[in-house]
Design a protein around this motif. Structure first.
Motif, PDB file in Angstrom:
ATOM      1  N   ALA A  98       0.827  -1.207   0.000  1.00  0.00           N
ATOM      2  CA  ALA A  98       0.000   0.000   0.000  1.00  0.00           C
ATOM      3  C   ALA A  98       0.865   1.263   0.000  1.00  0.00           C
ATOM      4  O   ALA A  98       0.549   2.238  -0.682  1.00  0.00           O
ATOM      5  CB  ALA A  98      -0.939  -0.012   1.202  1.00  0.00           C
ATOM      6  N   ALA A  99       1.966   1.225   0.753  1.00  0.00           N
ATOM      7  CA  ALA A  99       2.842   2.399   0.839  1.00  0.00           C
ATOM      8  C   ALA A  99       3.597   2.647  -0.465  1.00  0.00           C
ATOM      9  O   ALA A  99       3.886   3.794  -0.806  1.00  0.00           O
ATOM     10  CB  ALA A  99       3.833   2.227   1.984  1.00  0.00           C
ATOM     11  N   GLN A 100       3.906   1.599  -1.208  1.00  0.00           N
ATOM     12  CA  GLN A 100       4.706   1.733  -2.418  1.00  0.00           C
ATOM     13  C   GLN A 100       3.879   1.775  -3.696  1.00  0.00           C
ATOM     14  O   GLN A 100       4.437   1.965  -4.767  1.00  0.00           O
ATOM     15  CB  GLN A 100       5.710   0.578  -2.505  1.00  0.00           C
ATOM     16  CG  GLN A 100       6.752   0.616  -1.430  1.00  0.00           C
ATOM     17  CD  GLN A 100       7.738  -0.540  -1.549  1.00  0.00           C
ATOM     18  OE1 GLN A 100       7.641  -1.374  -2.427  1.00  0.00           O
ATOM     19  NE2 GLN A 100       8.698  -0.573  -0.644  1.00  0.00           N
ATOM     20  N   ARG A 101       2.582   1.604  -3.588  1.00  0.00           N
ATOM     21  CA  ARG A 101       1.743   1.529  -4.775  1.00  0.00           C
ATOM     22  C   ARG A 101       1.764   2.846  -5.548  1.00  0.00           C
ATOM     23  O   ARG A 101       1.453   3.900  -5.017  1.00  0.00           O
ATOM     24  CB  ARG A 101       0.300   1.223  -4.386  1.00  0.00           C
ATOM     25  CG  ARG A 101      -0.584   0.989  -5.578  1.00  0.00           C
ATOM     26  CD  ARG A 101      -2.035   0.737  -5.140  1.00  0.00           C
ATOM     27  NE  ARG A 101      -2.889   0.662  -6.290  1.00  0.00           N
ATOM     28  CZ  ARG A 101      -3.337   1.719  -6.973  1.00  0.00           C
ATOM     29  NH1 ARG A 101      -2.993   2.926  -6.593  1.00  0.00           N
ATOM     30  NH2 ARG A 101      -4.109   1.570  -8.015  1.00  0.00           N
ATOM     31  N   PRO A 102       2.134   2.791  -6.845  1.00  0.00           N
ATOM     32  CA  PRO A 102       2.122   4.013  -7.657  1.00  0.00           C
ATOM     33  C   PRO A 102       0.688   4.426  -7.991  1.00  0.00           C
ATOM     34  O   PRO A 102      -0.250   3.646  -7.838  1.00  0.00           O
ATOM     35  CB  PRO A 102       2.889   3.616  -8.920  1.00  0.00           C
ATOM     36  CG  PRO A 102       3.028   2.149  -8.898  1.00  0.00           C
ATOM     37  CD  PRO A 102       2.651   1.642  -7.554  1.00  0.00           C
ATOM     38  N   SER A 103       0.526   5.639  -8.480  1.00  0.00           N
ATOM     39  CA  SER A 103      -0.803   6.104  -8.871  1.00  0.00           C
ATOM     40  C   SER A 103      -1.303   5.271 -10.049  1.00  0.00           C
ATOM     41  O   SER A 103      -0.528   4.646 -10.774  1.00  0.00           O
ATOM     42  CB  SER A 103      -0.754   7.578  -9.261  1.00  0.00           C
ATOM     43  OG  SER A 103      -0.075   7.723 -10.504  1.00  0.00           O
ATOM     44  N   ALA A 104      -2.594   5.281 -10.258  1.00  0.00           N
ATOM     45  CA  ALA A 104      -3.207   4.521 -11.351  1.00  0.00           C
ATOM     46  C   ALA A 104      -2.662   4.966 -12.701  1.00  0.00           C
ATOM     47  O   ALA A 104      -2.333   4.140 -13.558  1.00  0.00           O
ATOM     48  CB  ALA A 104      -4.723   4.667 -11.300  1.00  0.00           C
TER      49      ALA A 104
END
Length: 134
Positions: A98-104
């Motif tokens: 969740a912390a590393q997830r890039p934007s869509a």
């Protein structure tokens, strides 16, 4: 003699839930917007990730055609699954993911660039031009 008319003759679709298969969970929402002159509107399609409520959705991008909107939504779905698989393979926990997830929008840009670098564009038609959200 009266003309056969029904209200559906004036109906315009404004929103689409995109899902894989008839009973699949939606993966994106596409909404049609008309701006400017009512007689000659400027039509745009906004693509967002699927969530039950709008405050849980994330902008993927804006497109000029419904076909381009569906293509960018599908590419986001593929990119998100690929990224999730990559992170799971590294044994990342959900908090790290969740912390590393890039934007869509960034996921789609990266996914399309990776496909192009692999020469995958020869296997499928090039994606339609889109204006990606930031």
């Amino acid at each position: 003699m009266s003309a056969s008319w029904h209200p559906v003759a004036n109906a315009q679709p404004m929103e689409w839930l995109l899902s894989q298969g008839a009973l699949g969970t939606p993966y994106a929402v596409v909404r049609r917007f008309a701006f400017g002159d009512a007689n000659r509107p400027d039509i745009w399609f906004r693509v967002v990730t699927w969530a039950p409520r709008s405050d849980g959705r994330e902008l993927i991008g804006w497109c000029r055609t419904l076909e381009a909107a569906a293509a960018v939504a599908w590419d986001h779905r593929c990119a998100a699954e690929s990224w999730r698989h990559h992170m799971a393979k590294r044994r990342s926990d959900s908090a790290t993911m969740a912390a590393q997830r890039p934007s869509a929008a960034e996921l789609v840009r990266f996914y399309r660039a990776a496909l192009a670098a692999q020469g995958a564009r020869a296997l499928r038609p090039p994606p339609p031009r889109t204006t990606m959200g930031r």
